[in-house]
Design a protein around this motif. Sequence first.
Motif, PDB file in Angstrom:
ATOM      1  N   GLY A 276       1.330  -6.746   1.463  1.00  0.00           N
ATOM      2  CA  GLY A 276       1.892  -6.408   0.161  1.00  0.00           C
ATOM      3  C   GLY A 276       0.834  -6.353  -0.924  1.00  0.00           C
ATOM      4  N   LYS A 277      -0.085  -7.315  -0.877  1.00  0.00           N
ATOM      5  CA  LYS A 277      -1.194  -7.283  -1.846  1.00  0.00           C
ATOM      6  C   LYS A 277      -2.085  -6.067  -1.613  1.00  0.00           C
ATOM      7  CE  LYS A 277      -1.425 -12.307  -2.439  1.00  0.00           C
ATOM      8  NZ  LYS A 277      -2.273 -13.536  -2.262  1.00  0.00           N
ATOM      9  N   GLY A 278      -2.108  -5.580  -0.370  1.00  0.00           N
ATOM     10  CA  GLY A 278      -2.910  -4.394  -0.090  1.00  0.00           C
ATOM     11  C   GLY A 278      -2.431  -3.156  -0.824  1.00  0.00           C
ATOM     12  N   GLY A 279      -1.188  -3.214  -1.384  1.00  0.00           N
ATOM     13  CA  GLY A 279      -0.719  -2.091  -2.186  1.00  0.00           C
ATOM     14  C   GLY A 279      -1.519  -1.902  -3.450  1.00  0.00           C
ATOM     15  N   HIS A 280      -2.293  -2.927  -3.889  1.00  0.00           N
ATOM     16  CA  HIS A 280      -3.171  -2.805  -5.056  1.00  0.00           C
ATOM     17  C   HIS A 280      -4.559  -2.288  -4.686  1.00  0.00           C
ATOM     18  CE1 HIS A 280      -0.270  -4.765  -7.663  1.00  0.00           C
ATOM     19  NE2 HIS A 280      -0.208  -5.824  -6.848  1.00  0.00           N
ATOM     20  N   TYR A 281      -4.837  -2.201  -3.386  1.00  0.00           N
ATOM     21  CA  TYR A 281      -6.173  -1.831  -2.941  1.00  0.00           C
ATOM     22  C   TYR A 281      -6.264  -0.317  -2.748  1.00  0.00           C
ATOM     23  CZ  TYR A 281      -7.190  -6.744  -1.936  1.00  0.00           C
ATOM     24  OH  TYR A 281      -7.405  -8.096  -2.042  1.00  0.00           O
ATOM     25  N   PRO A 282      -7.480   0.232  -2.899  1.00  0.00           N
ATOM     26  CA  PRO A 282      -7.662   1.666  -2.610  1.00  0.00           C
ATOM     27  C   PRO A 282      -7.617   1.920  -1.105  1.00  0.00           C
ATOM     28  CG  PRO A 282      -9.757   0.674  -3.186  1.00  0.00           C
ATOM     29  CD  PRO A 282      -8.706  -0.383  -3.422  1.00  0.00           C
ATOM     30  N   THR A 283      -7.338   3.135  -0.727  1.00  0.00           N
ATOM     31  CA  THR A 283      -7.359   3.542   0.676  1.00  0.00           C
ATOM     32  C   THR A 283      -8.359   4.672   0.846  1.00  0.00           C
ATOM     33  OG1 THR A 283      -5.551   5.125   0.330  1.00  0.00           O
ATOM     34  CG2 THR A 283      -4.938   2.895   0.996  1.00  0.00           C
ATOM     35  N   VAL A 284      -9.048   4.645   1.975  1.00  0.00           N
ATOM     36  CA  VAL A 284     -10.055   5.658   2.286  1.00  0.00           C
ATOM     37  C   VAL A 284      -9.745   6.224   3.663  1.00  0.00           C
ATOM     38  CG1 VAL A 284     -12.518   6.171   2.536  1.00  0.00           C
ATOM     39  CG2 VAL A 284     -11.769   4.394   0.920  1.00  0.00           C
ATOM     40  N   SER A 285      -9.739   7.542   3.774  1.00  0.00           N
ATOM     41  CA  SER A 285      -9.448   8.171   5.061  1.00  0.00           C
ATOM     42  C   SER A 285     -10.347   9.368   5.272  1.00  0.00           C
ATOM     43  CB  SER A 285      -7.977   8.604   5.127  1.00  0.00           C
ATOM     44  OG  SER A 285      -7.698   9.537   4.098  1.00  0.00           O
ATOM     45  N   LEU A 286     -10.594   9.668   6.546  1.00  0.00           N
ATOM     46  CA  LEU A 286     -11.407  10.800   6.947  1.00  0.00           C
ATOM     47  C   LEU A 286     -10.479  11.880   7.472  1.00  0.00           C
ATOM     48  CD1 LEU A 286     -14.139  12.180   7.694  1.00  0.00           C
ATOM     49  CD2 LEU A 286     -13.968  10.978   9.900  1.00  0.00           C
ATOM     50  N   ASN A 313     -10.970  11.274   1.877  1.00  0.00           N
ATOM     51  CA  ASN A 313      -9.954  11.149   0.847  1.00  0.00           C
ATOM     52  C   ASN A 313      -9.902   9.712   0.360  1.00  0.00           C
ATOM     53  OD1 ASN A 313      -7.737  11.774  -0.805  1.00  0.00           O
ATOM     54  ND2 ASN A 313      -6.294  11.120   0.777  1.00  0.00           N
ATOM     55  N   VAL A 314     -10.036   9.511  -0.930  1.00  0.00           N
ATOM     56  CA  VAL A 314      -9.959   8.191  -1.558  1.00  0.00           C
ATOM     57  C   VAL A 314      -8.784   8.191  -2.518  1.00  0.00           C
ATOM     58  CG1 VAL A 314     -11.141   6.475  -2.968  1.00  0.00           C
ATOM     59  CG2 VAL A 314     -12.445   7.872  -1.348  1.00  0.00           C
ATOM     60  N   GLN A 315      -7.906   7.196  -2.340  1.00  0.00           N
ATOM     61  CA  GLN A 315      -6.737   7.084  -3.196  1.00  0.00           C
ATOM     62  C   GLN A 315      -6.707   5.698  -3.811  1.00  0.00           C
ATOM     63  OE1 GLN A 315      -3.063   7.935  -1.233  1.00  0.00           O
ATOM     64  NE2 GLN A 315      -1.805   7.732  -3.079  1.00  0.00           N
ATOM     65  N   ILE A 316      -6.628   5.666  -5.146  1.00  0.00           N
ATOM     66  CA  ILE A 316      -6.645   4.398  -5.872  1.00  0.00           C
ATOM     67  C   ILE A 316      -5.328   4.249  -6.616  1.00  0.00           C
ATOM     68  CG2 ILE A 316      -7.816   3.010  -7.620  1.00  0.00           C
ATOM     69  CD1 ILE A 316     -10.342   4.577  -7.048  1.00  0.00           C
ATOM     70  N   PRO A 317      -4.513   3.243  -6.261  1.00  0.00           N
ATOM     71  CA  PRO A 317      -3.260   3.023  -6.990  1.00  0.00           C
ATOM     72  C   PRO A 317      -3.539   2.450  -8.380  1.00  0.00           C
ATOM     73  CG  PRO A 317      -3.558   1.308  -5.359  1.00  0.00           C
ATOM     74  CD  PRO A 317      -4.685   2.274  -5.152  1.00  0.00           C
ATOM     75  N   ILE A 318      -2.882   2.959  -9.372  1.00  0.00           N
ATOM     76  CA  ILE A 318      -3.067   2.488 -10.746  1.00  0.00           C
ATOM     77  C   ILE A 318      -1.820   1.793 -11.265  1.00  0.00           C
ATOM     78  CG2 ILE A 318      -3.533   3.187 -13.125  1.00  0.00           C
ATOM     79  CD1 ILE A 318      -5.251   5.449 -12.039  1.00  0.00           C
ATOM     80  N   TYR A 319      -0.677   2.466 -11.186  1.00  0.00           N
ATOM     81  CA  TYR A 319       0.545   1.848 -11.705  1.00  0.00           C
ATOM     82  C   TYR A 319       1.734   2.405 -10.936  1.00  0.00           C
ATOM     83  CZ  TYR A 319       4.213   0.333 -14.908  1.00  0.00           C
ATOM     84  OH  TYR A 319       5.330  -0.246 -15.448  1.00  0.00           O
ATOM     85  N   SER A 320       2.587   1.499 -10.465  1.00  0.00           N
ATOM     86  CA  SER A 320       3.780   1.916  -9.716  1.00  0.00           C
ATOM     87  C   SER A 320       5.047   1.340 -10.312  1.00  0.00           C
ATOM     88  CB  SER A 320       3.651   1.493  -8.248  1.00  0.00           C
ATOM     89  OG  SER A 320       3.515   0.076  -8.161  1.00  0.00           O
ATOM     90  N   GLY A 321       5.027   1.081 -11.607  1.00  0.00           N
ATOM     91  CA  GLY A 321       6.208   0.554 -12.274  1.00  0.00           C
ATOM     92  C   GLY A 321       6.454  -0.919 -12.022  1.00  0.00           C
ATOM     93  N   GLY A 322       5.479  -1.646 -11.489  1.00  0.00           N
ATOM     94  CA  GLY A 322       5.634  -3.073 -11.210  1.00  0.00           C
ATOM     95  C   GLY A 322       6.281  -3.382  -9.873  1.00  0.00           C
ATOM     96  N   SER A 323       6.591  -2.325  -9.091  1.00  0.00           N
ATOM     97  CA  SER A 323       7.265  -2.565  -7.811  1.00  0.00           C
ATOM     98  C   SER A 323       6.357  -3.281  -6.818  1.00  0.00           C
ATOM     99  CB  SER A 323       7.744  -1.235  -7.234  1.00  0.00           C
ATOM    100  OG  SER A 323       6.650  -0.358  -7.009  1.00  0.00           O
ATOM    101  N   THR A 324       5.077  -2.972  -6.819  1.00  0.00           N
ATOM    102  CA  THR A 324       4.159  -3.624  -5.875  1.00  0.00           C
ATOM    103  C   THR A 324       4.040  -5.111  -6.157  1.00  0.00           C
ATOM    104  OG1 THR A 324       2.903  -1.557  -5.659  1.00  0.00           O
ATOM    105  CG2 THR A 324       1.830  -3.581  -4.942  1.00  0.00           C
ATOM    106  N   SER A 325       3.924  -5.466  -7.426  1.00  0.00           N
ATOM    107  CA  SER A 325       3.826  -6.890  -7.792  1.00  0.00           C
ATOM    108  C   SER A 325       5.110  -7.638  -7.441  1.00  0.00           C
ATOM    109  CB  SER A 325       3.525  -7.025  -9.290  1.00  0.00           C
ATOM    110  OG  SER A 325       2.270  -6.425  -9.608  1.00  0.00           O
ATOM    111  N   ALA A 326       6.257  -6.996  -7.682  1.00  0.00           N
ATOM    112  CA  ALA A 326       7.524  -7.639  -7.345  1.00  0.00           C
ATOM    113  C   ALA A 326       7.636  -7.853  -5.834  1.00  0.00           C
ATOM    114  CB  ALA A 326       8.687  -6.790  -7.850  1.00  0.00           C
ATOM    115  N   ARG A 327       7.177  -6.873  -5.066  1.00  0.00           N
ATOM    116  CA  ARG A 327       7.214  -7.003  -3.611  1.00  0.00           C
ATOM    117  C   ARG A 327       6.325  -8.153  -3.156  1.00  0.00           C
ATOM    118  NH1 ARG A 327       4.375  -4.521   0.753  1.00  0.00           N
ATOM    119  NH2 ARG A 327       5.684  -4.405   2.619  1.00  0.00           N
ATOM    120  N   VAL A 328       5.162  -8.307  -3.778  1.00  0.00           N
ATOM    121  CA  VAL A 328       4.258  -9.394  -3.418  1.00  0.00           C
ATOM    122  C   VAL A 328       4.901 -10.744  -3.710  1.00  0.00           C
ATOM    123  CG1 VAL A 328       2.070 -10.513  -4.008  1.00  0.00           C
ATOM    124  CG2 VAL A 328       2.145  -8.046  -3.635  1.00  0.00           C
TER     125      VAL A 328
END
Length: 461
Positions: A276-286, A313-328
């Motif tokens: 769940g905390k990984g939802g705040h982390y960037p993802t990298v894929s080839l 491809n690099v994707q960095i989450p910035i804001y998801s309406g607080g859903s990620t924090s609530a899930r954590v």
Amino acid sequence: MLGMLALQVQAAEPKTAEPSKPKPPATSISAKTYSADLMQLYRESRLEDPRVLASYSRAQSSKEQQREAFGGLLPQVSISAGKNRIHQENELITQSYSSENYALQLSQHIYNKAAWENYEKFKSLAKQAGEESKEAQAEATVDLAQRYFAALAADDELELVQAELRATQKNLDRVNALYAKQLAMITDKLDIQARVDSLTAQEVDARNQVRVTRAALSEIIGRPVTERLSRVRDDVELKVSAETLDSWVQLATVNNPQILASQHAVEAAEAALRGGKGGHYPTVSLNLSAQNTNEGYNNALAPRTDSYVAGVNVQIPIYSGGSTSARVRGLYQDQITAEEQMEATRRQVVKETTNAYLTADSSVEKIRANRNALSSAEQSSIAADKAFSYGVVNAVDVLTATQNEFKARRDLLKTQYDFITNLFILNRWAGKLSEESVDSVNIWLSNNSKTDSVPQRNMKQ
């Protein structure tokens, strides 16, 4: 079942002299010559008990879910092909043509914390399901042992009631003969007659209990259990192992499947929290792709072209309406719940192990005391019977001595069955219940034709 009961009744009746005739050779195995022991029924239940089979299926399902989560970490390869028929019209030209395209795509996570922790979660859940399967099998084994000895106790009770009834009826016949000569009191006659009537009612109940316990045993075996059951041998010494209570408790806290399953549940909750905390982390894929097509811009016909693309491809989450924090936060509470459940399970295992050990240990002394009580009751019954013949005691004293003897016999059998059952329970909570432990207990059982719950002395009274 009715046939089995008829055989038991016939075996319990007194023998009568018959002319000597040659017996024909046996052509089949009957219930008189065949008996089932605990190991045989245990092996059958492993293949027929729905609880065991369901627990195995759940464990296998969890393993496949773990494999599914692991597949999300591996390269994802797809291929596509298409063929189109295109018709174009404009001011300059009108044309119809066919286009073809072929594509091969590959993507691979380079860094994706959520995907990795998801795999770790399902790996722990698979281990948890495996331990829960072991616990279900251990519970089913204890249930089998309890039903086995309940059925055996019902068989013993029927034979004991029948033997006591015959002995009491014999005393009643003697008292009736004495009463006819005015040598016995009417109260003695009525007391013994009341006991005969009571034993007759008990025999009806005992027969019904035989049917009930056999039905309970058949439920988990998957077939009617009509054969005779092997009884506890008379020449074995029933005792708990030499290990201390602390050793058993320590062993249980390390090997008990429920505790191990709870530990894996905590590990799964921790992995889910990290995911769940990984939802705040960037993802990298080839991403790699290859394409071959003769279709150009706006579906225009073009020369056949091969295209090869490689990208990161690099994707960095910035804001998801607080859903990620609530899930954590929710996953953190799930982790606390799993930890508290593990502590509750540990305390339960310690309590149940202690109770099973103390009960089994005290049963050993109780068995020894009951054997002494039975020996004394047998001598008292014999003495009362002889004393009645000499007119020293009355018929009620003989009746009381007979009742005491059969009560002592019932107490001894019950104590033996309770001890063996508690030994199964102890091994279950200690995580030691297996086929080897069942086999070690099964050694204490002997062929039913060689072990009788009712002694010959009572059969001939």
